[in-house]
Design a protein around this motif. Structure first.
Motif, PDB file in Angstrom:
ATOM      1  N   PRO A 175       0.813  -1.225   0.000  1.00 34.75           N
ATOM      2  CA  PRO A 175       0.000   0.000   0.000  1.00 34.75           C
ATOM      3  C   PRO A 175       0.835   1.258   0.000  1.00 34.75           C
ATOM      4  O   PRO A 175       1.995   1.269   0.375  1.00 34.75           O
ATOM      5  CB  PRO A 175      -0.736  -0.105   1.328  1.00 34.75           C
ATOM      6  CG  PRO A 175       0.243  -0.793   2.226  1.00 34.75           C
ATOM      7  CD  PRO A 175       1.038  -1.733   1.350  1.00 34.75           C
ATOM      8  N   LYS A 176       0.198   2.305  -0.436  1.00 33.79           N
ATOM      9  CA  LYS A 176       0.638   3.641  -0.078  1.00 33.79           C
ATOM     10  C   LYS A 176       0.117   3.871   1.337  1.00 33.79           C
ATOM     11  O   LYS A 176      -1.012   3.511   1.648  1.00 33.79           O
ATOM     12  CB  LYS A 176       0.016   4.677  -1.026  1.00 33.79           C
ATOM     13  CG  LYS A 176       0.443   4.491  -2.461  1.00 33.79           C
ATOM     14  CD  LYS A 176       1.213   5.712  -2.940  1.00 33.79           C
ATOM     15  CE  LYS A 176       1.786   5.496  -4.324  1.00 33.79           C
ATOM     16  NZ  LYS A 176       3.250   5.635  -4.329  1.00 33.79           N
ATOM     17  N   LEU A 177       0.921   4.454   2.210  1.00 28.38           N
ATOM     18  CA  LEU A 177       0.468   4.726   3.571  1.00 28.38           C
ATOM     19  C   LEU A 177      -0.649   5.760   3.548  1.00 28.38           C
ATOM     20  O   LEU A 177      -0.639   6.691   2.756  1.00 28.38           O
ATOM     21  CB  LEU A 177       1.617   5.262   4.430  1.00 28.38           C
ATOM     22  CG  LEU A 177       2.705   4.279   4.809  1.00 28.38           C
ATOM     23  CD1 LEU A 177       3.779   5.008   5.585  1.00 28.38           C
ATOM     24  CD2 LEU A 177       2.152   3.135   5.628  1.00 28.38           C
ATOM     25  N   ASP A 178      -1.574   5.581   4.470  1.00 26.20           N
ATOM     26  CA  ASP A 178      -2.676   6.520   4.659  1.00 26.20           C
ATOM     27  C   ASP A 178      -2.246   7.458   5.799  1.00 26.20           C
ATOM     28  O   ASP A 178      -2.145   7.041   6.938  1.00 26.20           O
ATOM     29  CB  ASP A 178      -3.909   5.694   5.033  1.00 26.20           C
ATOM     30  CG  ASP A 178      -5.159   6.534   5.118  1.00 26.20           C
ATOM     31  OD1 ASP A 178      -5.075   7.748   4.874  1.00 26.20           O
ATOM     32  OD2 ASP A 178      -6.211   5.957   5.426  1.00 26.20           O
ATOM     33  N   LEU A 179      -1.921   8.690   5.486  1.00 23.99           N
ATOM     34  CA  LEU A 179      -1.376   9.607   6.489  1.00 23.99           C
ATOM     35  C   LEU A 179      -2.500  10.141   7.381  1.00 23.99           C
ATOM     36  O   LEU A 179      -3.466  10.723   6.909  1.00 23.99           O
ATOM     37  CB  LEU A 179      -0.634  10.760   5.804  1.00 23.99           C
ATOM     38  CG  LEU A 179       0.486  11.401   6.629  1.00 23.99           C
ATOM     39  CD1 LEU A 179       1.525  10.367   7.054  1.00 23.99           C
ATOM     40  CD2 LEU A 179       1.166  12.493   5.833  1.00 23.99           C
ATOM     41  N   VAL A 180      -2.312   9.938   8.688  1.00 27.54           N
ATOM     42  CA  VAL A 180      -3.362  10.210   9.665  1.00 27.54           C
ATOM     43  C   VAL A 180      -2.982  11.419  10.512  1.00 27.54           C
ATOM     44  O   VAL A 180      -1.819  11.623  10.831  1.00 27.54           O
ATOM     45  CB  VAL A 180      -3.538   8.979  10.590  1.00 27.54           C
ATOM     46  CG1 VAL A 180      -4.609   9.242  11.621  1.00 27.54           C
ATOM     47  CG2 VAL A 180      -3.859   7.741   9.779  1.00 27.54           C
TER      48      VAL A 180
ATOM     49  N   VAL B 276       4.780   4.362  11.920  1.00 24.71           N
ATOM     50  CA  VAL B 276       4.128   3.534  10.912  1.00 24.71           C
ATOM     51  C   VAL B 276       3.459   2.363  11.631  1.00 24.71           C
ATOM     52  O   VAL B 276       4.132   1.563  12.289  1.00 24.71           O
ATOM     53  CB  VAL B 276       5.138   3.040   9.856  1.00 24.71           C
ATOM     54  CG1 VAL B 276       4.461   2.055   8.904  1.00 24.71           C
ATOM     55  CG2 VAL B 276       5.694   4.224   9.071  1.00 24.71           C
TER      56      VAL B 276
ATOM     57  N   ARG C  22       2.407  -1.090   8.890  1.00 20.90           N
ATOM     58  CA  ARG C  22       2.752  -0.737   7.511  1.00 20.90           C
ATOM     59  C   ARG C  22       1.542  -0.212   6.734  1.00 20.90           C
ATOM     60  O   ARG C  22       1.500  -0.313   5.503  1.00 20.90           O
ATOM     61  CB  ARG C  22       3.356  -1.949   6.772  1.00 20.90           C
ATOM     62  CG  ARG C  22       4.745  -2.265   7.249  1.00 20.90           C
ATOM     63  CD  ARG C  22       5.754  -1.350   6.585  1.00 20.90           C
ATOM     64  NE  ARG C  22       6.977  -1.211   7.358  1.00 20.90           N
ATOM     65  CZ  ARG C  22       8.157  -0.929   6.843  1.00 20.90           C
ATOM     66  NH1 ARG C  22       8.299  -0.795   5.548  1.00 20.90           N
ATOM     67  NH2 ARG C  22       9.198  -0.750   7.612  1.00 20.90           N
ATOM     68  N   LYS C  23       0.605   0.350   7.476  1.00 23.39           N
ATOM     69  CA  LYS C  23      -0.632   0.779   6.852  1.00 23.39           C
ATOM     70  C   LYS C  23      -0.878   2.264   7.099  1.00 23.39           C
ATOM     71  O   LYS C  23      -1.265   2.989   6.195  1.00 23.39           O
ATOM     72  CB  LYS C  23      -1.770  -0.053   7.430  1.00 23.39           C
ATOM     73  CG  LYS C  23      -3.050   0.101   6.692  1.00 23.39           C
ATOM     74  CD  LYS C  23      -3.969  -1.070   6.962  1.00 23.39           C
ATOM     75  CE  LYS C  23      -5.228  -0.936   6.122  1.00 23.39           C
ATOM     76  NZ  LYS C  23      -6.189  -1.987   6.420  1.00 23.39           N
ATOM     77  N   TYR C  24      -0.679   2.682   8.331  1.00 26.94           N
ATOM     78  CA  TYR C  24      -0.915   4.071   8.675  1.00 26.94           C
ATOM     79  C   TYR C  24       0.391   4.765   9.021  1.00 26.94           C
ATOM     80  O   TYR C  24       1.215   4.210   9.755  1.00 26.94           O
ATOM     81  CB  TYR C  24      -1.879   4.164   9.862  1.00 26.94           C
ATOM     82  CG  TYR C  24      -3.240   3.619   9.524  1.00 26.94           C
ATOM     83  CD1 TYR C  24      -4.067   4.310   8.654  1.00 26.94           C
ATOM     84  CD2 TYR C  24      -3.663   2.402  10.024  1.00 26.94           C
ATOM     85  CE1 TYR C  24      -5.293   3.807   8.290  1.00 26.94           C
ATOM     86  CE2 TYR C  24      -4.903   1.885   9.675  1.00 26.94           C
ATOM     87  CZ  TYR C  24      -5.715   2.595   8.806  1.00 26.94           C
ATOM     88  OH  TYR C  24      -6.923   2.087   8.443  1.00 26.94           O
TER      89      TYR C  24
END
Lengths: 236, 236
Positions: free
Chosen positions: A216-221, B187, B190-192
């Motif tokens: 995935p592309k990371l989902d920036l939170v 991170v 490895r998702k957020y």
């Protein structure tokens, strides 16, 4: 990517499903990164360790029609297996317990990883469905396991005790927890479940989907403006 | 669940962010299943191994205002740190290289896992920000590492060579690949990605979100009508 497959050694659709998944994997670009782990499932926990009848006899007794009726029930699965290149002699397979075979499959996974376990799984399925071997018999299991690459002394030691019985039970419980009521049951990256011997196309779709999600592309939170330090110094 | 934190030993927001994450973890029901791994990031790769100035002096030189100007720039971060219970003396911290500290952090992870590495990370941050120790000095590093539980001979051997230098560089490269331009950078599975010392609430939200996704209901693919075997027999 990790595919866990709940399966039984005496489950015809599990062997057919194995070939269909292999077909999908054969043309999957990410196949080198796919790890397959075989999980235990007992379709018929009351089946005896020492066989008293064939599957055809058992089906005939259960559903009527005698051994001939039982054979007819098996005809369709044998025809479908043949389409996948598997020349089943399932009508002559013995109704036997698979707990010991599953215990040896756990030994294979623990000592040789997914590769060794995969070799043993294939060998056990072939022994049962094609060679009509008694996969509950300890000498037979040991011979098949050693041919697949397991250490004979360890196999014999496992068969002589109840080693890995708890692992087999844990797998069966986990299948239920994941919602599996039958096998084959495939779990991809603990995210997707696939029930039954689906077509290679279904497997291919899930492989592609899971692959994209595993990279995935990371989902920036939380936004990018929180205090931080960078090459030009800290937000101080 | 796995939280990787890119961080530098001399990064004030990294220590503050550590406390905020710890606050969120303290009230997180799944905290026993959270593993934290510290990754290397070098904020100031040109900082010397043998210190020639304090951080306040360095800031004053870089942005003007001399050491007093540098101290004023540090005031705010010290005030925020105090809110998290951290009594920084960052104005007196030395501007030093952190590559050796990071190499020892890699040794800690490899030999004692996340628990030992976590103890060492906390000790290094405390040594730098509170005790104003020189975390580039090999004797100082060895003392801190041994107090945290590392083997002195191994620490000395790592410090005497360039062992783990490649691991430090790989972490730095990976941070860039993941889109981190500063630290702390978190991170989760490895998702957020979380950039900066966000509030405990932001961390808590991500922990809950990631937890739910790590314990998914499977998404059943391909329909439930494919041929399978179940407790009542096979579809034959």
């Amino acid at each position: 990517m990790r595919i866990e497959i709940w399966s039984d050694v005496v489950c015809p659709w599990c062997y057919i499903g194995k070939r269909r998944l292999e077909k999908a994997l054969g043309s999957f670009p990410g196949k080198e990164d796919v790890e397959i782990v075989w999980r235990s499932f007992q379709l018929d926990p009351s089946a005896p360790a020492i066989p008293v009848e064939t599957v055809a006899e058992s089906l005939g007794r259960k559903y009527g029609g005698g051994v001939e009726g039982g054979k007819q029930m098996i005809d369709r699965v044998e025809a479908v297996a043949a389409e996948e290149g598997l020349l089943f002699r399932h009508h002559a397979s013995l109704r036997v317990s698979t707990v010991d075979a599953h215990r040896v499959l756990h030994l294979a996974l623990e000592t040789g990883g997914p590769e060794l376990q995969g070799r043993l799984k294939e060998a056990l399925l072939a022994a049962y469905f094609i060679e009509t071997e008694n996969v509950a018999d300890h000498d037979t299991l040991a011979r098949i396991a050693v041919a697949a690459g397991l250490d004979e002394a360890r196999v014999r030691a496992v068969l002589a005790t109840d080693e890995y019985a708890d692992a087999v039970e844990a797998d069966v419980r986990e299948a239920a927890a994941l919602g599996a009521t039958g096998v084959p049951f495939y779990v991809v990256d603990r995210k997707y479940g696939i029930s039954g011997a689906q077509s290679p196309e279904v497997f291919a779709d899930v492989l592609e989907k899971a692959w994209n999600e595993a990279h995935p592309k990371l989902d920036l939170v939380g936004g990018g403006d929180a205090d931080a330090c960078g090459p030009d110094g800290c937000a101080i």
